[in-house]
Design a protein around this motif. Sequence first.
Motif, PDB file in Angstrom:
ATOM      1  N   LEU A 295       0.812  -1.216   0.000  1.00  0.00           N
ATOM      2  CA  LEU A 295       0.000   0.000   0.000  1.00  0.00           C
ATOM      3  C   LEU A 295       0.845   1.265   0.000  1.00  0.00           C
ATOM      4  N   GLY A 296       2.073   1.180   0.497  1.00  0.00           N
ATOM      5  CA  GLY A 296       2.893   2.374   0.583  1.00  0.00           C
ATOM      6  C   GLY A 296       2.584   3.180   1.825  1.00  0.00           C
ATOM      7  N   GLU A 297       3.210   4.335   1.938  1.00  0.00           N
ATOM      8  CA  GLU A 297       3.071   5.156   3.136  1.00  0.00           C
ATOM      9  C   GLU A 297       1.786   5.974   3.115  1.00  0.00           C
ATOM     10  N   TYR A 298       1.435   6.477   4.287  1.00  0.00           N
ATOM     11  CA  TYR A 298       0.274   7.353   4.417  1.00  0.00           C
ATOM     12  C   TYR A 298       0.578   8.710   3.788  1.00  0.00           C
ATOM     13  N   SER A 299      -0.463   9.394   3.345  1.00  0.00           N
ATOM     14  CA  SER A 299      -0.295  10.742   2.810  1.00  0.00           C
ATOM     15  C   SER A 299       0.043  11.699   3.947  1.00  0.00           C
ATOM     16  N   GLU A 300       0.995  12.568   3.707  1.00  0.00           N
ATOM     17  CA  GLU A 300       1.424  13.523   4.724  1.00  0.00           C
ATOM     18  C   GLU A 300       0.976  14.935   4.358  1.00  0.00           C
ATOM     19  N   GLY A 301       0.878  15.776   5.377  1.00  0.00           N
ATOM     20  CA  GLY A 301       0.523  17.172   5.148  1.00  0.00           C
ATOM     21  C   GLY A 301      -0.937  17.405   4.846  1.00  0.00           C
ATOM     22  N   VAL A 302      -1.802  16.438   5.168  1.00  0.00           N
ATOM     23  CA  VAL A 302      -3.245  16.589   4.954  1.00  0.00           C
ATOM     24  C   VAL A 302      -3.955  16.320   6.276  1.00  0.00           C
ATOM     25  N   PRO A 303      -5.188  16.790   6.453  1.00  0.00           N
ATOM     26  CA  PRO A 303      -5.924  16.519   7.694  1.00  0.00           C
ATOM     27  C   PRO A 303      -6.077  15.030   7.945  1.00  0.00           C
ATOM     28  N   MET A 304      -6.237  14.663   9.224  1.00  0.00           N
ATOM     29  CA  MET A 304      -6.306  13.262   9.618  1.00  0.00           C
ATOM     30  C   MET A 304      -7.383  12.499   8.865  1.00  0.00           C
ATOM     31  N   GLU A 305      -8.590  13.087   8.764  1.00  0.00           N
ATOM     32  CA  GLU A 305      -9.669  12.373   8.078  1.00  0.00           C
ATOM     33  C   GLU A 305      -9.305  12.067   6.635  1.00  0.00           C
ATOM     34  N   GLN A 306      -8.750  13.047   5.946  1.00  0.00           N
ATOM     35  CA  GLN A 306      -8.372  12.848   4.542  1.00  0.00           C
ATOM     36  C   GLN A 306      -7.275  11.801   4.418  1.00  0.00           C
ATOM     37  N   CYS A 307      -6.320  11.827   5.327  1.00  0.00           N
ATOM     38  CA  CYS A 307      -5.227  10.858   5.326  1.00  0.00           C
ATOM     39  C   CYS A 307      -5.764   9.436   5.453  1.00  0.00           C
ATOM     40  N   GLU A 308      -6.671   9.220   6.392  1.00  0.00           N
ATOM     41  CA  GLU A 308      -7.175   7.875   6.639  1.00  0.00           C
ATOM     42  C   GLU A 308      -8.131   7.402   5.544  1.00  0.00           C
TER      43      GLU A 308
END
Length: 266
Positions: free
Chosen positions: A170-183
Motif C-alpha cells: 500500500l505504501g506510506e500514508y499521505s502527509e501534510g493533509v488533515p487526519m480524516e483525509q489521510c485515513e
Amino acid sequence: MSQTDPLVSVLFLTYERVHLLRRTLESFVRHTDYPHLELVVSDDGSSAAIQQDFRNMPFDKVVLATRNRGSGSNYNAGQRACSGEYLLFLQDDWECQGPAGYLRDAVKAMQAHPKIGLVRFYGLDTEVNAVRPIDGELFEIQKPVRVTSANRNVYSDTPHLKSRALIEALGEYSEGVPMEQCELEYQDRFLQQDRFSAAFFPQYMNRVFVHIGEAESFRTRSRSARLERKLHAFAVPLRERAASAYKFLRLVYVRIGRLLLSRLPK
C-alpha cells in the motif's frame, strides 16, 4: 521470548496524551500473551516534558518528532521504525481487555492465509460490510462492489494487525493533509488493490479493545472540535488537583456536552 513466533511490532501512536498512553500500554502488556514483541511509540511533537515521559516508559523504540507534523507523518515515522513481520496498530487511547490469546490467534491466521493482510479488532458493522467464513472462527470482510460512505470502511485506523507485505504494497500514508483525509485516502488505496483482504474473529471484534479517549479526540479541525480541545485544556489540570471535579465534568461532557457540540456548525 520465542524465536519460532514471528516478531510483532506494536506501534503506539500518540500526541500529548501520555495519561491515556500509559493505560493503553499497561493494559496491552497485562492482557496480551504473545511471546515475541517489539514495543514502539511514535509521538507527533508533544512537549519536552511529555516526550521525556515516553523515554522513561518500557518501549523498545521511541520515535519523537520535534514538531507536530500531522497523523500521516506520525504513522509513517512509526512504521519505518518497526522491525516486525506483523505490525499491531494502536493509537494512544485503546485499553486492552483480552482475552490474552487474541494476538496469537491473529498471527496464526495470517500465516495460514497469506492473502489476509489485515485483521481488525474493532468497529466492523457486518450489516454494512458483507463477510464470509474462511477457516473455523475467522471471517473475511468482503470489499463492496459499489463503494459508498457507509461500506468503504474495510480498512480502519482502529486497533488492527497488518502484515509487512500489506504495508509495503500500500505504501506510506499521505502527509501534510488533515487526519480524516489521510485515513480515507488510505482506505481507498486498500479497496483499489486485490492482493490482500481483511478479516476478523467474531469472538474478538469490539471486545478486546475499548476506546477510552473519545472525549479527548484531536481528530478534526471543525469548530466543534476546536471548542472541545479548549474545554479539554481547561479541565486537564483538575485531573491532578481535583480528581473528583474532573471526573464530574468529564461525565457531564460525555452525557450532555458532546451532544451540544455535535450541533455546532462544522
